[in-house]
Design a protein around this motif. Structure first.
Motif, short mmCIF file in Angstrom:
data_model
loop_
_atom_site.label_atom_id
_atom_site.label_comp_id
_atom_site.label_asym_id
_atom_site.label_seq_id
_atom_site.Cartn_x
_atom_site.Cartn_y
_atom_site.Cartn_z
N LYS A 201 0.97 -1.24 0.03
CA LYS A 201 -0.02 0.08 -0.04
C LYS A 201 0.71 1.44 0.00
O LYS A 201 0.47 2.38 -0.37
CB LYS A 201 -0.93 -0.12 1.31
CG LYS A 201 -1.87 -1.02 1.19
CD LYS A 201 -3.07 -0.97 2.39
CE LYS A 201 -4.28 -1.81 2.23
NZ LYS A 201 -5.17 -2.04 3.30
N ARG A 204 2.57 1.39 -3.82
CA ARG A 204 1.73 2.01 -4.77
C ARG A 204 1.64 3.55 -5.23
O ARG A 204 1.64 4.15 -5.98
CB ARG A 204 0.44 1.69 -4.81
CG ARG A 204 -0.38 2.03 -3.66
CD ARG A 204 -1.75 1.47 -3.46
NE ARG A 204 -1.97 0.39 -3.62
CZ ARG A 204 -3.03 -0.60 -2.91
NH1 ARG A 204 -3.93 0.16 -2.21
NH2 ARG A 204 -3.06 -1.86 -3.10
N THR A 225 -6.21 -0.62 -6.27
CA THR A 225 -5.60 0.71 -6.25
C THR A 225 -6.47 1.90 -6.17
O THR A 225 -7.50 1.87 -6.73
CB THR A 225 -4.63 0.82 -7.09
OG1 THR A 225 -3.72 -0.12 -7.53
CG2 THR A 225 -3.91 2.06 -7.33
#
Length: 257
Positions: A201, A204, A225
């Motif tokens: 997390k 990204r 996402t």
């Protein structure tokens, strides 16, 4: 010197340095060649894919697989554009000729970014069409939904990667230090952070992972996402802006050396 003269001077510097020309050429060749190879391999392996993997098959994104290495050449280009003058000591002469440091920096970055944009766009379109040729009946069409956005985005992605590297090199001044940080970060650290569950997390939101979203057309079924293609490119642009502003602030405050 006027702003126009500074721009002309920076253009002369860039085209007269063989290393910057070679790195751009390498970015083009590596991106296209690797994209064609992976596209051809993907076509041969398609029949053996599971139903889930076939549903996530993205012919457009596959043709851009070569950008994972091509972007490294763009990073080298961005670093060399800025740090060559520091490593040779010519930065003192340049700043003596152009004491307005903002004019000096943004002229350099503007010329280099424009050149990177032209090369990156040409590379992105060539990579797409040649990659699709390798995919045969699995290919996507430039008129398909989201494909033109992805191809333009590929060119913007490579351009932003070069500009980000210029900003970092302006802050660090040393080509060896800049490359010593940027290369492992994008080639190793970013991939590790993006593929480990505990850090995925966070990963990204790194510039390369967020920016590459613009090149995706098919959304994987398990992709959660929290941003879309343009949102990802926007995150990358924020990283680039931070690097450029940081370089400008430090250039204004430090002595030339």
């Amino acid at each position: 010197m006027t702003a126009t003269q500074v721009v002309q001077s920076e253009w002369t510097k860039i085209r007269s340095v063989a290393s910057t020309v070679w790195t751009l050429s390498l970015a083009v060749v590596v991106t296209i060649a690797l994209g064609m190879l992976i596209s051809a391999l993907s076509k041969n392996e398609f029949e053996s894919l599971s139903a889930r993997d076939r549903a996530a098959f993205d012919p457009t994104f596959i043709s851009f697989a070569g950008m994972s290495l091509g972007q490294l050449a763009m990073i080298v280009f961005g670093v060399l554009v800025v740090s060559n003058e520091y490593s040779t000591g010519m930065i003192r002469v340049s700043l003596a000729a152009v004491p307005q440091r903002g004019t000096f920096l943004f002229s350099k970055l503007g010329v280099a970014t424009a050149l990177a944009l032209v090369v990156s766009m040409a590379t992105s379109f060539a990579t797409f069409f040649l990659g699709q040729a390798m995919l045969g009946d699995l290919k996507a069409s430039i008129g398909d939904d989201g494909v033109l956005r992805a191809v333009f985005g590929g060119g913007l992605y490579m351009t932003l990667m070069a500009l980000f590297s210029m900003g970092v090199a302006t802050m660090l001044r040393s080509p060896m230090l800049s490359l010593g940080i940027l290369m492992p970060f994008f080639f190793l650290i970013s991939n590790i952070l993006g593929n480990v569950d505990a850090t995925k997390k966070v990963g990204r939101f790194l510039p390369d992972q967020a920016g590459s979203k613009i090149m995706q057309v098919v959304q994987p079924p398990d992709d959660d996402t929290p941003y879309g293609p343009w949102g990802g490119l926007g995150i990358m642009a924020l990283w680039v802006a931070a690097a450029v502003v940081g370089g400008y602030v430090l250039l204004k405050r430090r002595d030339a050396q």
